[in-house]
Design a protein around this motif. Structure first.
Motif: not given
Lengths: 69, 404
Positions: B55, B106-107, B110, B113-114, B342, B348-352, B360
């Motif tokens: 992490r 990414r923004r 984004a 994919f909410t 978790s 993890h991090g910005n590239h999650h 999911r």
């Protein structure tokens, strides 16, 4: 507990919404929206989980929030 | 198939489990050296195995770059600069960008994919799952579950979301599998990447002319001026491959795992209410992405007591981290009722993983539906004959013959 989220750091992964939907939402741009900045005590554990699961580290918690929490 | 000795330490598995070697390293040498593979090139990299250290690396975009400089340098030394420009799946994009460029791109995607957008897709995913289960029922067993269910369901979902004609699946599924195959030599990689770019460039061209009601069309409509074609092509390839290869392998490998744990299978089949936490546990337990992008240290940095020098390659073992006792009690036990952890199966991090809410959703719908439709689901061949994909970026199964 007082909940803050930094929209400059958020990447919109949505883990907070899945973990604590009573406290977090995503705005139209996909970034975090804290809908309950002073959550009731029974929500505090899920908020702490959301802090750990936030990939970008955008969420912070501090105190005090509402009286008794 | 490769001999086991050819498979890098961080990619070796014993069916569903990381090898004992990874557990030993996690205990005794949590940050150690391994040899990584890409095509005909072998290169040294650090391997980080503990949950907290993994992490720490993934959340530190200042010290660790995704821009592939270390891998590129090793490939350039072996095969030249031109070849080294081809280490990224689909070309430089979200996966290999660092902030601030990564944050900007990414923004832009984004909003698609909410979590709420995914909830609105639920009915469509349920319908797609049901159609494929109907077709399986009509055809009858034995059947290859990868071909009949695990691969087509996420393929169709990402096609509709992105704006890719589903009729083109034979081509993009073949290319996707090849692009993730680390055995592919660089000449083959170049050929498949060029084919892939030509295909996506045509879809981008069509959306420039007539923006569709899908992600490619939306990006063209809302951000067409700031997104050059090259950027749209790379992003489209990444989302297309990432959108079907990962979930497909989770569905296939997850089903096989459940068939080997009938008590756990029965829990999920008989109580769809545990689907959400069951999916988290399957993700944690299987951790099908071995390492994600190999990072490059951009300065000297100490991780787990080990000094990593600027310019070194750094891989994080996601399956090892997810079997660390720091994450949960009895991490080697599969327990679908486990309190959600978790885990770092999505990184993890910005590239999650950008598509995590979609993945999911697909799994929460697909696993219970499959198990409830075919309560007698079982393997159609001995377990020992099942072939695992060993040298792919994404672990999984070539095929899964089942009957019911």
């Amino acid at each position: 507990m007082r909940v803050d989220a930094d929209r400059d750091v958020c990447i919109g992964a949505g883990n907070c919404v899945l973990t604590a939907p009573e406290v977090f939402d995503q705005a139209a741009d996909g970034l975090v929206d804290v809908i309950d900045p002073e959550p009731a005590p029974h929500l505090e554990q899920s908020v702490r989980d959301a802090v750990v699961r936030c990939p970008s580290g955008a969420i912070t918690v501090g105190g005090p929030g509402r009286p008794g929490s | 198939m490769s001999e086991v000795a050819d498979v890098p330490v961080h990619m070796r598995r014993t069916a569903f489990d990381p090898t004992d070697e990874l557990a030993r390293r996690r205990a005794a040498a949590p940050v150690s050296r391994v040899t990584a593979t890409m095509g005909q090139v072998r290169f040294p990299t650090w391997l980080v195995t503990r949950y907290d250290d993994v992490r720490a690396v993934l959340s530190d975009a200042v010290s660790f770059s995704n821009a592939n400089e270390a891998v590129r340098a090793h490939v350039a030394a072996a095969l030249g600069e031109e070849t080294a420009a081809r280490v990224e799946l689909g070309g430089p994009s979200l996966l290999s960008y660092d902030p601030p460029r990564h944050t900007w791109l990414r923004r832009l995607v984004a909003p698609t994919f909410t979590v709420k957008r995914m909830y609105r897709l639920r009915h469509r995913v349920e319908a797609i799952v049901a159609e494929h289960l109907d077709a399986m029922e009509v055809k009858g067993g034995p059947i290859d579950l990868v071909e009949a269910f695990a691969l087509p369901v996420p393929s169709l979902v990402i096609c509709e979301l992105l704006g890719v004609p589903y009729d083109d699946r034979a081509g993009f599924q073949r290319r996707g599998e090849a692009q993730l195959d680390l055995e592919l030599d660089f000449a083959e990689r170049r050929a498949v990447e060029e084919e892939s770019r030509a295909y996506m460039a045509e879809l981008v061209r069509r959306n420039r002319a007539h923006p569709g009601d899908n992600l490619l069309g939306t990006l063209v409509r809302d951000h067409g001026d700031e997104l050059p074609d090259e950027e749209l092509v790379s992003l489209g390839i990444l989302l297309l491959v990432g959108g079907h290869e990962t979930t497909a392998n989770m569905l296939a490998l997850g089903t096989l795992l459940l068939l080997r744990h009938p008590d756990q299978l029965a829990l999920l089949r008989d109580d769809p209410g545990i689907a959400d936490r069951a999916v988290e546990e399957l993700m944690r337990y299987l951790s099908i992405v071995h390492t994600g992008i190999i990072r490059t240290a951009v300065k000297d940095v100490t991780i787990g007591g080990t000094v990593i020098k600027a310019g070194d390659a750094v891989a994080v073992s996601l399956p090892s981290a997810n079997r660390d006792e720091a994450i949960t009690d009895d991490p080697d036990v599969l327990d679908l009722t486990r309190e959600p952890t978790s885990h770092v199966a999505f990184g993890h991090g910005n590239h999650h993983c950008l598509g995590a809410p979609l993945a999911r959703l697909e799994m929460r719908v697909a696993f219970p539906a499959l198990l409830r439709r075919f309560p007698g689901l079982r393997l159609a061949v001995p377990f020992e004959e099942i072939e695992f994909r060993s040298l792919s970026v994404v672990y999984g199964l070539q095929s899964l013959p089942v009957t019911w």
